[in-house]
Motif scaffolding. Sequence first.
Motif, short mmCIF file in Angstrom:
data_model
loop_
_atom_site.label_atom_id
_atom_site.label_comp_id
_atom_site.label_asym_id
_atom_site.label_seq_id
_atom_site.Cartn_x
_atom_site.Cartn_y
_atom_site.Cartn_z
N ALA A 109 97.69 -5.87 -59.06
CA ALA A 109 99.15 -6.07 -59.02
C ALA A 109 99.83 -4.83 -58.47
N ALA A 110 100.93 -5.05 -57.76
CA ALA A 110 101.77 -3.92 -57.36
C ALA A 110 102.34 -3.29 -58.62
N ALA A 111 102.62 -1.98 -58.56
CA ALA A 111 103.06 -1.26 -59.76
C ALA A 111 104.57 -1.35 -59.99
N ASN A 112 105.31 -1.80 -58.97
CA ASN A 112 106.79 -1.73 -59.03
C ASN A 112 107.37 -3.02 -59.57
N LEU A 113 106.89 -3.47 -60.73
CA LEU A 113 107.26 -4.80 -61.21
C LEU A 113 108.47 -4.79 -62.14
N TYR A 114 109.11 -5.96 -62.23
CA TYR A 114 110.09 -6.26 -63.26
C TYR A 114 109.53 -5.79 -64.61
N GLY A 115 110.36 -5.16 -65.43
CA GLY A 115 109.88 -4.55 -66.67
C GLY A 115 109.12 -5.51 -67.57
N GLY A 116 109.62 -6.72 -67.72
CA GLY A 116 108.95 -7.70 -68.58
C GLY A 116 107.59 -8.09 -68.04
N THR A 117 107.48 -8.19 -66.72
CA THR A 117 106.20 -8.53 -66.10
C THR A 117 105.22 -7.37 -66.26
N PHE A 118 105.73 -6.15 -66.07
CA PHE A 118 104.86 -4.98 -66.25
C PHE A 118 104.28 -4.98 -67.67
N PHE A 155 98.95 -9.89 -57.01
CA PHE A 155 100.31 -10.23 -57.46
C PHE A 155 101.30 -9.17 -56.97
N ILE A 156 102.36 -9.63 -56.30
CA ILE A 156 103.41 -8.71 -55.85
C ILE A 156 104.79 -9.33 -56.10
N GLU A 157 105.82 -8.50 -56.05
CA GLU A 157 107.21 -8.99 -56.00
C GLU A 157 107.71 -8.80 -54.58
N SER A 158 108.44 -9.78 -54.05
CA SER A 158 108.91 -9.71 -52.65
C SER A 158 109.80 -8.49 -52.48
N VAL A 159 110.70 -8.29 -53.42
CA VAL A 159 111.51 -7.07 -53.50
C VAL A 159 111.43 -6.63 -54.95
N GLY A 160 110.88 -5.43 -55.17
CA GLY A 160 110.60 -4.98 -56.53
C GLY A 160 111.88 -4.63 -57.28
N ASN A 161 111.77 -4.74 -58.60
CA ASN A 161 112.91 -4.52 -59.47
C ASN A 161 112.60 -3.34 -60.39
#
Length: 431
Positions: A109-118, A155-161
């Motif tokens: 997974a990318a590390a720059n995830l939404y806090g809840g997902t992280f 797993f990635i986010e298109s634009v990280g949060n």
Amino acid sequence: MSKTTYHPETLAVHAGQPVHGDPATNARAVPVYRTTAYNFRDSRHGADLFALRELGNIYARLMNPTNDVLAARLAALEGGAAAQTLASGTAAIYFTITNIARAGDEIVAAANLYGGTFSQFDAILPNVGIKVNFTPVNDFAAVEAAINDRTRLIFIESVGNPALDIADIEGYAALARKHRLPLVVDATFTPPPLLRPIAHGANLVIHSLSKWIGGHGAGIGGVVVDAGNFDWSDPKFALYNEPDRGYHGLRFAHDLPEPLRPIAFSLRLLTVGIRNQGPTLAPDAAWIFLQGVESLPLRIARHSENALAVATWLQRHPKVAWVRYPSLTQPELAAKYLPDGAGGVVVFGVKGGAAAARRVTDAANGDIFSILANVGDAKSLIIHPASTTHSQLSDEDLLKGGVRPELIRLSIGIEHIDDILGALDRALAAA
Ligand SMILES: *Cc1c(COP(=O)(O)O)cnc(C)c1O
């Protein structure tokens, strides 16, 4: 409705429902079907439905015509083959992972995830035996190094949060294809029609409906869109190749009728994940999201236009140390992936660190802006992530995720731009 012949604005209003209305009642608006179960014509009909020889309604934990319209509409907007709605974006993520990986497997997974997902990946998935390897976003050497024979998805986010990095989806998709792994994209921050991850090589697209797709801050929900373009017959995907005790011993990669095989993921998510674990979206919530979807293309254009204006205005403000907005910060990736607008979120740092950031946040609160832990509302929102949404992260993980102490996150609404800028000007003056 053919999904190839209409534009997103048209699909947002019509897809998933016949233009002559609800098939059972001719109601023009999508009705809310409040029922727990559905009649079978006879025992044979019931048996055919249970054996997936025929698709139809059985029980509302796994099937509801209101939810079906929403799922079909979002699948059409994303250019996917099928979609499942779930009770939240968080559930959509969890049940996607556990519909592919099981104990002993790993994901990257990318590390720059939404806090809840992280937190879900960091603290919950390991408890069910799934190891998560975090890699810095767009660091393809690190992704390659993290993939091994136990890896089951990327797993990635298109634009990280909230750092707002644009993921280079095509770079991830190339690596995923090379290693025969599905690429899962949480595209919540880039709702249709801003970005079509599937056209760039994604296999599964997740949205929290609670944000821009609903658009009014009035409900919680999630969706997983299945592109129908992944071959699950590689034996490493045990959940698709071994007889599934969760569904009559079916081997999802082999035993489905040929036309359904491309959407094996979606059917397994429905018949095993949703049916047997119960993260069902309530039809009343689905109806609320359908109201939002109708105006989504209009709203997201205004959100993006307002957010860009706020970001350029902040860049010139003397009390502002730095500003991030995807099309300003990463113009090349934005031109490729987000040509029609980069979404509604702007983050910036104020001079004076965390204390100044909290003062600005408190000064804006109540003047157009509300201070709360949400994005994607028609109303403008403000928050200081380091002390709230991301406060469970260690200092090291905060910096890895791009959450600096002086960072303020704005979710820019659809109010008049002059009123939004006026409120920000007053808040920064008070800091
Ligand atoms: C909000 C959000 C989620 C979680 O969605 P919920 O509907 O709140 O469970 C997941 N990913 C991103 C990027 C989000 O913004």
